[in-house]
Design an enzyme around this catalytic site. Structure first.
Site, mmCIF file in Angstrom:
data_model
loop_
_atom_site.group_PDB
_atom_site.id
_atom_site.type_symbol
_atom_site.label_atom_id
_atom_site.label_comp_id
_atom_site.label_asym_id
_atom_site.label_seq_id
_atom_site.Cartn_x
_atom_site.Cartn_y
_atom_site.Cartn_z
ATOM 1 N N HIS A 125 2.603 10.990 9.164
ATOM 2 C CA HIS A 125 3.592 9.902 9.182
ATOM 3 C C HIS A 125 4.972 10.551 9.294
ATOM 4 O O HIS A 125 5.188 11.661 8.796
ATOM 5 C CB HIS A 125 3.453 9.147 7.858
ATOM 6 C CG HIS A 125 4.252 7.898 7.725
ATOM 7 N ND1 HIS A 125 5.601 7.909 7.480
ATOM 8 C CD2 HIS A 125 3.890 6.584 7.780
ATOM 9 C CE1 HIS A 125 6.035 6.658 7.378
ATOM 10 N NE2 HIS A 125 5.025 5.836 7.571
ATOM 11 N N ASP A 203 0.670 14.258 1.122
ATOM 12 C CA ASP A 203 1.162 12.885 1.200
ATOM 13 C C ASP A 203 -0.018 11.975 0.837
ATOM 14 O O ASP A 203 -0.931 11.781 1.642
ATOM 15 C CB ASP A 203 1.661 12.640 2.633
ATOM 16 C CG ASP A 203 2.018 11.177 2.883
ATOM 17 O OD1 ASP A 203 1.820 10.347 1.987
ATOM 18 O OD2 ASP A 203 2.497 10.890 4.004
ATOM 19 N N GLN A 206 -1.689 6.876 1.374
ATOM 20 C CA GLN A 206 -2.849 6.026 1.716
ATOM 21 C C GLN A 206 -4.054 6.303 0.831
ATOM 22 O O GLN A 206 -5.007 5.521 0.834
ATOM 23 C CB GLN A 206 -3.250 6.230 3.188
ATOM 24 C CG GLN A 206 -2.202 5.814 4.197
ATOM 25 C CD GLN A 206 -1.945 4.303 4.205
ATOM 26 O OE1 GLN A 206 -2.738 3.505 3.706
ATOM 27 N NE2 GLN A 206 -0.809 3.905 4.743
ATOM 28 N N LYS A 229 1.999 0.442 -2.045
ATOM 29 C CA LYS A 229 0.694 0.378 -1.359
ATOM 30 C C LYS A 229 -0.442 0.331 -2.374
ATOM 31 O O LYS A 229 -1.590 0.101 -2.014
ATOM 32 C CB LYS A 229 0.519 1.594 -0.445
ATOM 33 C CG LYS A 229 1.519 1.624 0.712
ATOM 34 C CD LYS A 229 1.210 2.751 1.669
ATOM 35 C CE LYS A 229 2.387 3.168 2.501
ATOM 36 N NZ LYS A 229 2.660 2.295 3.640
ATOM 37 N N CYS A 369 4.753 4.595 12.589
ATOM 38 C CA CYS A 369 5.569 5.737 12.118
ATOM 39 C C CYS A 369 4.847 7.065 12.339
ATOM 40 O O CYS A 369 4.906 7.966 11.494
ATOM 41 C CB CYS A 369 5.957 5.597 10.653
ATOM 42 S SG CYS A 369 7.009 4.182 10.353
HETATM 43 C C1 LIG Z 1 0.593 8.257 5.244
HETATM 44 C C2 LIG Z 1 1.913 7.658 4.889
HETATM 45 N N1 LIG Z 1 2.895 8.444 4.459
HETATM 46 C C3 LIG Z 1 4.100 7.960 4.131
HETATM 47 C C4 LIG Z 1 4.381 6.630 4.206
HETATM 48 C C5 LIG Z 1 5.740 6.135 3.828
HETATM 49 O O1 LIG Z 1 5.697 5.329 2.688
HETATM 50 P P1 LIG Z 1 7.046 4.780 2.065
HETATM 51 O O2 LIG Z 1 7.719 3.996 3.161
HETATM 52 O O3 LIG Z 1 6.615 3.915 0.929
HETATM 53 O O4 LIG Z 1 7.844 5.958 1.640
HETATM 54 C C6 LIG Z 1 3.405 5.756 4.681
HETATM 55 C C7 LIG Z 1 3.689 4.315 4.839
HETATM 56 O O5 LIG Z 1 3.236 3.680 5.752
HETATM 57 C C8 LIG Z 1 2.135 6.288 5.012
HETATM 58 O O6 LIG Z 1 1.150 5.497 5.463
#
Ligand SMILES: Cc1ncc(COP(=O)(O)O)c(C=O)c1O
Length: 421
Positions: A125, A203, A206, A229, A369
């Site tokens: 992401h 990260d 998910q 999430k 993203c």
């Molecule tokens: C794998 C992953 N990393 C990071 C993020 C970013 O999350 P946040 O916008 O809550 O920081 C997302 C959100 O879609 C995601 O799916």
């Protein structure tokens, strides 16, 4: 009190948003990878805190302020224990994006320089990509990527080859891909990186909402995730870090609440975790997130995973029956998290999402993203359906029926075009 459930999950009634209907039809919310819906216990915990215990934290002696302190620090202990982490090494951030930026700034600016490399994967992401691009550009370090193969998997042999080059300072990768659904072998990657002297950042945005995650067992140096999430409120994320690294790192943001003492010449820093929490933190949000993880814990994360895996299997089987649909990522539900990204020959993903929305089916379309991954997949966008604890087989049926309808509308079965409503 969070519910104690047994048997298959049937918790839709715990989520007030599902009282909403669209033209007499129930809401088929299949966008939980983007953000989850919230159970009443979360909404109520947050509201009750604001109604009955609201005060700033870490600075009051009166009863209300002590209640706010107890609620905030109690929430930290609950949240840390949910993911098997040490509360002192559990830092609240705005979201996982900020958690990753914290590491990129506070650890990266003092540990990465010319001749060093940061190793990412092609499935990241932007939240786990852009901060490293900026760091590498600023520090004269190299950014390299592990490739994703045609099954949406990373190669451990390629990881070994990268690590053997001897210059990798950090391996940063997602636990579960938000596009492919791939579940990466975190403990294995971490162990190999550590053996090569590299620090790891995972990260977990998910992963934490949908499967058991034990941060201590996984062994990563940094593990970040995001509250919204995981059935929690927006505006709160979590960074779990290795104590030795957090202690060595300078603060990320500075100001009130993160100091031990300040004089006109300078300042010293508070203990962990407060060194990394400048300013008034997200107090009611922490209380809400604690209620969310208590709720998930009461359901049982193994059961959450089973439930979402069964829905994902139904989704994959159903999509396989729709002509012209191509699903990205691993082929079986066992190998992936609760989502499927797909394209439909002859219909742009945004049109797919739009046509499904007319039927009350909420999915996401776009690059999610993850633009570099989209390029690797040779597409500009995909449609993505993702499940949560509150989804039921009927939601998947509604998606599949709407998808067949969309193909008819576009006359993809050779029939004359249907008239759009
Ligand atoms: C794998 C992953 N990393 C990071 C993020 C970013 O999350 P946040 O916008 O809550 O920081 C997302 C959100 O879609 C995601 O799916």
């Amino acid at each position: 009190m969070p519910p104690v459930a047994d048997g298959p999950l049937a918790v839709r009634g715990d989520f007030p948003i599902f009282a909403r209907e669209r033209e007499g039809r129930p809401l088929a919310y299949l966008d939980s990878s983007s953000t989850s819906q919230k159970p009443s216990v979360v909404i109520e915990a947050q509201a009750a805190h604001l109604r009955e215990h609201n005060a700033n934290v870490h600075r009051g002696v009166y009863e209300l302020a002590q209640e706010a302190d107890a609620a905030f620090e109690g929430a930290r202990r609950t949240i840390a224990s949910f993911t098997g982490a040490d509360p002192q090494c559990t830092i609240f951030t705005k979201n996982v994006t900020e958690a990753i930026n914290l590491v990129a700034y506070a650890w990266g600016r003092s540990n990465v320089g010319p001749g060093d490399a940061i190793l990412l994967t092609q499935m990241e992401h932007h939240a786990n990509l852009v901060p490293w691009q900026v760091l590498c550009a600023e520090r004269g370090a190299e950014l390299r990527y592990l490739e994703v193969d045609e099954h949406g998997q990373l190669s451990l042999a390629a990881l070994e080859r990268e690590l053997e080059r001897g210059d990798v300072r950090l391996v940063a990768f997602t636990h579960v891909s938000n596009v492919l659904g791939t579940i990466n072998p975190v403990a294995e990657i971490v162990a190999r990186a550590r053996a090569a002297g590299a620090v790891t950042l995972v990260d977990g945005a998910q992963a934490v909402p949908q499967m058991p995650v034990d941060v201590a067992a996984l062994g990563a140096d940094f593990y970040g995730w995001t509250g919204h999430k995981a059935l929690g409120p927006t505006g709160i994320g979590v960074l779990h870090g290795r104590r030795e690294l957090l202690e060595q790192m300078p603060p990320f943001l500075t100001g009130g609440d993160m100091i031990a003492s300040v004089d006109l010449e300078g300042a010293t820093w508070a203990e962990l975790p407060w060194k990394f929490e400048a300013g008034t933190p997200m107090i009611a949000e922490a209380v809400g997130l604690a209620a969310a993880v208590e709720y998930l814990r009461a359901l049982g994360m193994e059961r959450v995973r089973e439930h979402e895996q069964a829905l994902t299997a139904q989704l994959l089987e159903g999509l396989a029956q729709v002509p012209g649909v191509h699903v990205t990522g691993p082929t079986t539900a066992e190998e992936r998290g609760g989502l499927a990204s797909f394209t439909v020959e002859g219909i742009h993903p945004h049109d797919v999402a739009e046509l499904l929305a007319r039927e009350g089916v909420c999915i996401r379309a776009g690059h999610h993203c993850a633009q570099p991954l989209m390029r690797c997949l040779g597409v500009q966008a995909t449609a993505r359906a993702s499940v949560g604890v509150y989804n039921e087989p009927d939601d998947i049926q509604a998606l599949l029926a709407a998808l067949h309808g969309a193909r008819e509308l576009f006359a993809l079965d050779g029939a004359p075009p249907a008239r759009a409503a």
